[in-house]
Enzyme design. Structure first.
Site, PDB file in Angstrom:
ATOM      1  CD  GLU A  96      -2.612  -1.776   2.055  1.00 14.52           C
ATOM      2  OE1 GLU A  96      -2.351  -1.173   3.284  1.00 14.52           O
ATOM      3  OE2 GLU A  96      -3.352  -2.683   2.194  1.00 14.52           O
ATOM      4  CD  GLU A 166       1.923  -8.118   3.680  1.00 16.08           C
ATOM      5  OE1 GLU A 166       1.099  -8.572   4.477  1.00 16.08           O
ATOM      6  OE2 GLU A 166       1.681  -6.940   3.113  1.00 16.08           O
ATOM      7  N   GLY A 172      -6.381  -8.376   1.826  1.00 11.30           N
ATOM      8  CA  GLY A 172      -7.844  -7.619   2.108  1.00 11.30           C
ATOM      9  C   GLY A 172      -8.891  -8.191   1.000  1.00 11.30           C
ATOM     10  CB  SER A 212      -6.949 -13.184   3.029  1.00 10.86           C
ATOM     11  OG  SER A 212      -7.466 -12.167   2.284  1.00 10.86           O
TER      12      SER A 212
HETATM   13  O1  LIG Z   1      -0.067  -6.315   6.267  1.00 12.71           O
HETATM   14  C1  LIG Z   1      -1.051  -6.899   6.006  1.00 12.71           C
HETATM   15  C2  LIG Z   1      -1.517  -7.408   4.887  1.00 12.71           C
HETATM   16  O2  LIG Z   1      -1.574  -6.147   3.972  1.00 12.71           O
HETATM   17  C3  LIG Z   1      -2.701  -8.330   4.969  1.00 12.71           C
HETATM   18  O3  LIG Z   1      -3.833  -7.687   5.004  1.00 12.71           O
HETATM   19  P1  LIG Z   1      -5.125  -8.754   5.164  1.00 12.71           P
HETATM   20  O4  LIG Z   1      -4.898  -9.660   6.305  1.00 12.71           O
HETATM   21  O5  LIG Z   1      -6.208  -7.535   5.644  1.00 12.71           O
HETATM   22  O6  LIG Z   1      -5.261  -9.457   3.882  1.00 12.71           O
END
Ligand SMILES: O=C[C@H](O)COP(=O)(O)O
Length: 249
Positions: A96, A166, A172, A212
């Protein structure tokens, strides 16, 4: 034997009051002595969360920092500020940050080196897009991200870092990578680290999976030989986070 880490990444969630209330609700429920627990929280939550975890083994992380030590960088937070506030970990190069804030490999490498200089453990994120996966270039792309992040980092310092794989398509979305997909990439990352630094660093550096992760899939993911825990987004904002930490109890 590498100790597992489960780090929550709250992203832009939780006011200071909400943060303290969540930490107070969860802090006594982590019963897994084999897992290091980290809350990576928004800057404004750091001081109250550090206070709320006092007397426990829980560590606090930041979600970002600048690579400069001070100066005219409105809105930024420095490594010295984090250190003094009681932070131990800092997420670096989350997708991000790369996507919405234009962070490139060079910026991420500078942050990694500065974090190490300040005694902060960087959690260095990498991950491919769905297009890259479909084109079959995932491993090449990840290796490039890792090589760039570790430029001019010594073996002694590399050993202190944490890597988080990731896949962007799993963040998400509720679409978790299969344990085989996650293991394949984490193994490739470890091989790349072996090429860069040799066996000792490769076998001791911790590599997490993120995307996720939830209470239902954590155990299977964390059982993979090259996955040393998770970087957890959405599920770290709820009691599920305790179940993820206590995955094998
Ligand atoms: O830093 C964490 C990740 O971006 C994973 O996010 P998530 O568990 O909501 O998919």
């Amino acid at each position: 034997m590498r100790k597992k880490i489960v780090a929550g990444n709250w992203k832009m969630n939780m006011t200071p009051k909400e943060a303290v209330s969540l930490v107070c609700e969860l802090r006594d429920k982590f019963s897994n002595r084999d897992v290091d627990v980290v809350f990576c929280v928004p800057s404004i939550d750091i001081i109250p969360v550090v206070d709320a975890v006092k007397g426990t083994d829980i560590k606090v992380g930041a979600e970002n920092m600048h690579y400069e030590e001070k100066g005219a960088y409105t809105g930024e937070i420095s490594p010295g500020m984090l250190k003094e506030a009681g932070v131990d970990y800092v997420i670096v190069g989350h997708s991000e940050r790369r996507q919405y804030f234009g962070e490139d490999d060079e910026c991420i490498n500078r942050k990694v080196r500065k974090a190490i200089e300040y005694g902060l453990t960087p959690i260095i994120c990498c991950g491919e897009t769905i297009q890259q996966r479909e084109e079959g270039i995932t491993l090449d792309f990840i290796n490039k991200q890792i090589d760039a992040a570790f430029l001019q980092v010594s073996a002694k310092d590399a050993m202190k870092c944490v890597i988080a794989y990731e896949p962007i398509w799993a963040i998400g979305t509720g679409r978790v990578a299969t344990s085989a997909q996650a293991q394949e990439v984490c193994e490739a990352i470890r091989l790349d680290i072996r090429k860069l630094y040799g066996e000792e660093v490769a076998s001791s550096i911790r590599i997490l999976y993120g995307g996720s992760v939830n209470a239902g899939n954590a155990a299977e993911l964390f059982r993979q030989p090259d996955i040393d825990g998770g970087l957890v987004g959405g599920a770290s904002l709820k009691p599920d986070f305790c179940e993820i930490v206590n995955y094998n109890i």
